[in-house]
Design an enzyme around this catalytic site. Structure first.
Site, PDB file in Angstrom:
ATOM      1  N   ARG A  59       0.836  -1.214   0.000  1.00  5.09           N
ATOM      2  CA  ARG A  59       0.000   0.000   0.000  1.00  5.09           C
ATOM      3  C   ARG A  59       0.868   1.260   0.000  1.00  5.09           C
ATOM      4  NH1 ARG A  59      -2.325   2.294   4.405  1.00  5.09           N
ATOM      5  NH2 ARG A  59      -2.579   0.320   5.494  1.00  5.09           N
ATOM      6  N   TYR A 112     -16.199  14.973 -16.213  1.00  9.73           N
ATOM      7  CA  TYR A 112     -16.577  13.559 -16.106  1.00  9.73           C
ATOM      8  C   TYR A 112     -17.671  13.391 -15.042  1.00  9.73           C
ATOM      9  CZ  TYR A 112     -16.119   8.546 -15.313  1.00  9.73           C
ATOM     10  OH  TYR A 112     -16.380   7.220 -15.177  1.00  9.73           O
ATOM     11  N   ASP A 183      -7.872  16.786 -16.020  1.00  6.41           N
ATOM     12  CA  ASP A 183      -8.086  15.387 -16.393  1.00  6.41           C
ATOM     13  C   ASP A 183      -7.661  15.262 -17.863  1.00  6.41           C
ATOM     14  OD1 ASP A 183      -9.174  12.980 -17.331  1.00  6.41           O
ATOM     15  OD2 ASP A 183     -10.896  13.099 -15.968  1.00  6.41           O
ATOM     16  N   LYS A 208      -8.348   3.989 -19.447  1.00  5.57           N
ATOM     17  CA  LYS A 208      -8.677   4.332 -20.830  1.00  5.57           C
ATOM     18  C   LYS A 208      -7.442   4.096 -21.710  1.00  5.57           C
ATOM     19  CE  LYS A 208     -12.493   5.246 -18.830  1.00  5.57           C
ATOM     20  NZ  LYS A 208     -12.857   6.523 -18.241  1.00  5.57           N
TER      21      LYS A 208
HETATM   22  C1  LIG Z   1     -13.326   6.956 -16.923  1.00  3.03           C
HETATM   23  C2  LIG Z   1     -12.992   8.346 -16.629  1.00  3.03           C
HETATM   24  C3  LIG Z   1     -12.652   8.752 -15.342  1.00  3.03           C
HETATM   25  C4  LIG Z   1     -12.733   7.835 -14.148  1.00  3.03           C
HETATM   26  O1  LIG Z   1     -11.809   6.833 -14.224  1.00  3.03           O
HETATM   27  P1  LIG Z   1     -11.991   5.391 -13.536  1.00  3.03           P
HETATM   28  O2  LIG Z   1     -10.727   4.705 -13.851  1.00  3.03           O
HETATM   29  O3  LIG Z   1     -13.198   4.772 -14.177  1.00  3.03           O
HETATM   30  O4  LIG Z   1     -12.224   5.625 -12.081  1.00  3.03           O
HETATM   31  C5  LIG Z   1     -12.248  10.058 -15.151  1.00  3.03           C
HETATM   32  N1  LIG Z   1     -12.217  10.931 -16.179  1.00  3.03           N
HETATM   33  C6  LIG Z   1     -12.559  10.591 -17.430  1.00  3.03           C
HETATM   34  C7  LIG Z   1     -12.483  11.603 -18.506  1.00  3.03           C
HETATM   35  C8  LIG Z   1     -12.958   9.285 -17.690  1.00  3.03           C
HETATM   36  O5  LIG Z   1     -13.324   8.960 -18.930  1.00  3.03           O
END
Ligand SMILES: *Cc1c(COP(=O)(O)O)cnc(C)c1O
Length: 391
Positions: A59, A112, A183, A208
């Site tokens: 962790r 998001y 992001d 992603k």
């Molecule tokens: C999927 C997504 C997230 C969240 O990510 P997780 O790995 O599903 O927690 C945040 N921002 C964007 C733009 C996303 O597409």
């Protein structure tokens, strides 16, 4: 017969290992372990005193996760990075490390949806206020910023693809003393490196494009050593959303092909977006690459965009006829996906469900995968024709 176990000699299961050379394997080893042992009392006490830095418990620090963090930091041009169990764990731990009750966040609209819900639920209860602005309107961003502690960006936004001048917005935040976070999941560091544009911290859903194979849920934040150290010291160990070693190992594999995957997503998605735009039954295509120019600092486009059908097209018939494009959320992997806007608008169980993120009932979000442009178009075009005739 050996003493002890009457079944087998359990001591023989202790394998010798070669930790410095890892057997000279070309693929970095997966250190799938929860804890690390010490060779002596002295080594253990030196580690606890902070005189020696080495893994103790996964962790806190795991070598496979650390390897991914270092690769990602390099890609984003960051001093350091920190891996998490999901993109949302990266977002929540990052934001919560820098705000306190009574603080205000400015965020671009249509972030998001689960980030929006985090701001609207847990953080609202913690008395942290969020003001939403259209990130394309720099005057509105400037007007909202005085007194804000943190500026939260996402560019382009992940349904209607509003693309921002990230450097200009980061400069506004800086001028007002607000920390900025973006992001960067959509563009990936291949097409946008926000730290170079003046943003303080970059978060990703590594689920992603970074992973790229739809087999990992994880996240990461990158930034200056001081900022990452603060997240590492406060939110990271205690909220405990640790990236797993196996996920880090899969991400290291994913990163090796990231540049060529992004190039392929870009080419196919742009070709399909412009063919869609030419169709009579399509009212609009939301893809930043179709504008005259990309915003400064965005050096390419990925596979995710949306389009809006004209009135009267049967979206259900369209979705059900597709073979290659699967119905599914998420994106960033090999496979092509669609999400019909009218289905998302049915999602009533979520907090703040009245908020639509700019999604309209006639819109469809596409993720253009790596199956090949012509094969994908030969899937889409007949489905659109059939759905238009059915209406
Ligand atoms: C999927 C997504 C997230 C969240 O990510 P997780 O790995 O599903 O927690 C945040 N921002 C964007 C733009 C996303 O597409």
């Amino acid at each position: 017969m050996s003493q002890g176990s009457d079944f087998f000699d359990a001591a023989s299961l202790v394998v010798a290992h070669d930790e410095t050379h890892a057997f000279e394997a070309v693929v970095p080893p997966l250190v799938q372990t929860s804890l690390f042992t010490f060779s002596s009392y002295d080594e253990m006490v030196a580690t606890y005193r902070g005189e020696k830095s080495r893994p103790v418990y996964t962790r806190g620090l795991n070598p496979t996760v650390r390897m991914f963090e270092e690769m990602l930091a390099k890609l984003e041009g960051a001093e350091d990075a920190l891996g998490f169990a999901s993109g949302m764990a990266a977002i929540s731990s990052t934001v919560l490390s820098f705000v306190s009750p009574g603080d205000r966040i400015v965020a671009v609209r249509h972030v998001y949806p689960d980030a929006f819900r985090l701001f609207g639920t847990l953080m609202k209860r913690m008395k942290i206020d969020v003001t939403y602005v259209d990130g394309r309107d720099e005057a509105a961003v400037e007007k909202a910023m005085p007194g804000a502690k943190l500026f939260y960006m996402e560019s382009p936004t992940s349904w209607v693809m509003e693309a921002h001048d990230v450097g200009a917005l980061a400069a506004i935040a800086k001028r007002h003393g607000a920390l900025s976070v973006i992001d960067n999941s959509w563009a990936s560091p291949i097409f946008q490196t926000p730290l170079a544009l003046g943003v303080d911290m970059v978060v990703h859903s590594a689920s992603k494009y970074l992973g790229g194979h739809s087999d990992v849920v994880s996240g990461v934040v990158a930034g200056s050593k001081a900022m990452i150290d603060r997240i590492r010291a406060e939110a990271y160990p205690y909220l405990g959303g640790k990236m797993s070693p196996f996920d880090a190992w899969l991400l290291i594999r994913g990163l090796r092909t990231l540049p060529i995957r992004m190039k392929a997503h870009q080419e196919s998605a742009l070709a399909i977006a412009s063919r869609l735009q030419a169709l009579d039954v399509v009212e609009a295509v939301c893809h930043p690459g179709l504008a005259n120019r990309l915003p400064p600092g965005l050096n390419g486009t990925s596979g995710l965009f949306s389009f809006i059908f004209r009135e009267g097209v049967d979206v259900r018939a369209f979705a059900d006829q597709l073979q290659l494009f699967k119905l599914g959320v998420s994106w960033g992997g090999h496979e092509s996906l669609i999400v019909p806007g009218e289905v998302v608008l049915e999602q009533k169980a979520q907090p703040n469900s009245a908020h639509t993120f700019g999604i309209s009932a006639r819109s469809v979000r596409l993720h253009v995968g790596l199956e090949g442009t012509e094969a994908l178009w030969n899937d889409l075009e007949p489905a659109i024709r059939a759905a238009s005739a059915a209406a």
